[in-house]
Design an enzyme around this catalytic site. Structure first.
Site, PDB file in Angstrom:
ATOM      1  N   GLY A  52       0.865  -1.177   0.000  1.00 13.65           N
ATOM      2  CA  GLY A  52       0.000   0.000   0.000  1.00 13.65           C
ATOM      3  C   GLY A  52       0.899   1.223   0.000  1.00 13.65           C
ATOM      4  O   GLY A  52       1.864   1.288   0.776  1.00 13.65           O
ATOM      5  N   ALA A  53       0.585   2.179  -0.881  1.00 13.99           N
ATOM      6  CA  ALA A  53       1.508   3.297  -1.107  1.00 13.99           C
ATOM      7  C   ALA A  53       1.900   4.056   0.170  1.00 13.99           C
ATOM      8  O   ALA A  53       3.093   4.215   0.456  1.00 13.99           O
ATOM      9  CB  ALA A  53       0.909   4.237  -2.160  1.00 13.99           C
ATOM     10  N   ARG A  88      10.411  -0.885  -4.519  1.00 13.43           N
ATOM     11  CA  ARG A  88       9.257  -1.120  -5.406  1.00 13.43           C
ATOM     12  C   ARG A  88       9.156   0.111  -6.308  1.00 13.43           C
ATOM     13  O   ARG A  88       9.312   1.234  -5.829  1.00 13.43           O
ATOM     14  CB  ARG A  88       7.947  -1.312  -4.617  1.00 13.43           C
ATOM     15  CG  ARG A  88       7.818  -2.704  -3.999  1.00 13.43           C
ATOM     16  CD  ARG A  88       6.432  -2.948  -3.428  1.00 13.43           C
ATOM     17  NE  ARG A  88       5.468  -3.346  -4.441  1.00 13.43           N
ATOM     18  CZ  ARG A  88       4.150  -3.434  -4.218  1.00 13.43           C
ATOM     19  NH1 ARG A  88       3.659  -3.151  -3.018  1.00 13.43           N
ATOM     20  NH2 ARG A  88       3.332  -3.824  -5.176  1.00 13.43           N
ATOM     21  N   ASP A 240      -1.565   4.616  -6.311  1.00  9.92           N
ATOM     22  CA  ASP A 240      -0.136   4.546  -5.975  1.00  9.92           C
ATOM     23  C   ASP A 240       0.612   5.750  -6.510  1.00  9.92           C
ATOM     24  O   ASP A 240       1.706   6.071  -6.032  1.00  9.92           O
ATOM     25  CB  ASP A 240       0.476   3.273  -6.547  1.00  9.92           C
ATOM     26  CG  ASP A 240       0.036   2.088  -5.721  1.00  9.92           C
ATOM     27  OD1 ASP A 240      -1.097   1.625  -5.924  1.00  9.92           O
ATOM     28  OD2 ASP A 240       0.811   1.654  -4.847  1.00  9.92           O
ATOM     29  N   ASN A 250      -3.082   2.665 -10.302  1.00 11.29           N
ATOM     30  CA  ASN A 250      -3.477   1.851  -9.132  1.00 11.29           C
ATOM     31  C   ASN A 250      -3.422   0.370  -9.507  1.00 11.29           C
ATOM     32  O   ASN A 250      -3.084   0.018 -10.648  1.00 11.29           O
ATOM     33  CB  ASN A 250      -4.886   2.268  -8.670  1.00 11.29           C
ATOM     34  CG  ASN A 250      -5.254   1.672  -7.321  1.00 11.29           C
ATOM     35  OD1 ASN A 250      -4.473   1.745  -6.367  1.00 11.29           O
ATOM     36  ND2 ASN A 250      -6.413   1.067  -7.217  1.00 11.29           N
TER      37      ASN A 250
HETATM   38  O1  MRU Z   1       0.567  -3.940  -4.565  1.00  5.13           O
HETATM   39  P1  MRU Z   1      -0.063  -3.240  -3.416  1.00  5.13           P
HETATM   40  O2  MRU Z   1      -0.880  -4.133  -2.542  1.00  5.13           O
HETATM   41  O3  MRU Z   1       0.940  -2.422  -2.639  1.00  5.13           O
HETATM   42  O4  MRU Z   1      -1.057  -2.224  -4.114  1.00  5.13           O
HETATM   43  C1  MRU Z   1      -1.826  -1.353  -3.319  1.00  5.13           C
HETATM   44  C2  MRU Z   1      -2.761  -0.519  -4.105  1.00  5.13           C
HETATM   45  O5  MRU Z   1      -2.843  -0.609  -5.306  1.00  5.13           O
HETATM   46  C3  MRU Z   1      -3.549   0.501  -3.334  1.00  5.13           C
HETATM   47  O6  MRU Z   1      -4.779   0.729  -3.957  1.00  5.13           O
HETATM   48  C4  MRU Z   1      -2.752   1.822  -3.296  1.00  5.13           C
HETATM   49  O7  MRU Z   1      -1.467   1.603  -2.816  1.00  5.13           O
HETATM   50  C5  MRU Z   1      -3.419   2.841  -2.472  1.00  5.13           C
HETATM   51  S1  MRU Z   1      -3.313   2.479  -0.754  1.00  5.13           S
HETATM   52  C6  MRU Z   1      -4.130   3.660   0.115  1.00  5.13           C
END
Ligand code: MRU
Length: 356
Positions: A52-53, A88, A240, A250
């Site tokens: 999650g970002a 990442r 993201d 996203n």
């Molecule tokens: O690969 P991830 O699980 O890190 O991806 C997360 C997402 O795509 C979320 O929608 C994004 O980070 C927003 S979190 C508030």
């Protein structure tokens, strides 16, 4: 937010150690993991023990704290900061958090560097929590408006996990939902499973259950027919990386959901803290899209009848698979952006009016 009735944040610092909830084990096992070195932080981000970002940004900030605890030599801190940014590629929050810390400590005396870095990492977390709470209060108005017209349960579709587990607390996409629940508005969430890693099923549904929010997991391809049947009142997702023109990057599959929403005249909202805005990139084709190991597609993990976590192969062993982790939803498919400062059009003008 709560897990089994106990309040948690997703990351915290205690006795020189960073603690996280290991998200690779949820929903079957709740494990608090300790990060003691910058390598531990990089590994936690890469393996998605934290994801999650906003949360990976916070983990990178604490990663620099751990680097300084190991070795306060500037070359080591600099190399660690670069490794954290590269752990990442897609979410801009990694670079945002690391740049913020590095700026704060440039020119600082070595005897103060740890304290200043730790305070800034804590500040990044406190700020994210406050921003997510405000996103919730702003997004609540939208849910309330739908409820006042409909006078019945508001059905909200979300993709991936932009919940509190992806941030420090509250979440982005889930924060308006938690605020609606607090206000007594009946809400029900359609949770996209979100293959291949199943963040929707494993994390979003889990955290909504823990907060007593009604939800139903659906296969990623189900949203379209639910929209055609009038069973979705609004969509809300996270991001993201949001470009200054309102394009949104996203989790893979977000774009297709936005297209279906557009075709069915269903509002499609993106919730974000300003830490996910990339003011510099002009063209979405320049966003680095993470390609992860295809084993995340070909294998699936779950518990067997004895409660043991097991990973099994589900594809033909000779097949190739491709695992792109993110996609881009052009601004024209985004009804509005919901930010900590208010709601705006997904456009350069909309964002600049709020933030510049
Ligand atoms: O690969 P991830 O699980 O890190 O991806 C997360 C997402 O795509 C979320 O929608 C994004 O980070 C927003 S979190 C508030």
């Amino acid at each position: 937010m709560r897990i089994e009735g106990k309040e948690y944040r997703t990351i915290w610092y205690e006795n020189n150690i960073v603690k996280i909830i290991d998200q690779t084990k949820l929903p079957h096992q709740f494990i608090i993991k300790e990060l003691k070195t910058v390598k531990d932080s990089i590994n936690a981000i890469k393996t998605m023990e934290v994801r999650g970002a906003p949360l990976i940004g916070a983990t990178a900030a604490y990663g620099i704290v751990l680097a300084i605890q190991e070795n306060s030599n500037f070359e080591f801190i600099k190399k660690s900061s670069e490794d954290l940014i590269n752990s990442r590629p897609t979410a801009i929050n990694l670079k945002w958090a690391v740049d913020r810390i590095m700026k704060k400590i440039s020119g600082i005396n070595s005897d103060q560097i740890l304290e200043v870095t730790l305070n800034e990492a804590k500040e990044i977390c406190n700020e994210d929590e406050k921003f997510c709470e405000n996103i919730g209060l702003n997004g609540l108005e939208i849910i309330e408006e739908i409820y006042n017209k409909k006078k019945d349960t508001v059905n909200i579709l979300t993709h991936c996990n932009a919940g509190w587990l992806a941030t420090i607390n509250w979440g982005t996409a889930t924060s308006p939902i938690y605020h609606a629940k607090k206000k007594g508005i009946p809400v029900h969430v359609w949770v996209d499973e979100t293959r291949p890693r199943n963040q929707g099923a494993n994390l979003t549904s889990y955290e909504l259950n823990e907060e007593g929010i009604e939800n139903t997991i659906i296969a990623d391809n189900t949203g379209g027919i639910l929209m055609q049947r009038g069973e979705v009142d609004m969509c809300i997702v996270g991001t993201d990386r949001t470009l200054a023109n309102g394009d949104v990057c996203n989790k893979i599959g977000t774009y297709l959901k936005a297209l279906a929403a557009y075709d069915n005249n269903i509002p499609f909202y993106v919730a974000l803290p300003s830490s996910t805005i990339d003011w510099d990139l002009k063209d979405f084709r320049q966003i680095p899209i993470e390609e992860r190991n295809s084993e995340e597609l070909s294998h699936i993990e779950g518990v067997d009848k004895d409660g043991e976590l097991k990973k099994v192969l589900i594809y033909p062993s000779k097949s190739k698979a491709m695992n792109l982790a993110f996609d881009i939803t052009p601004a024209k498919y985004v009804t509005k952006l919901i930010t900590e400062k208010g709601i705006c059009d997904a456009s350069e003008e909309g964002l600049k009016n709020l933030f510049k």
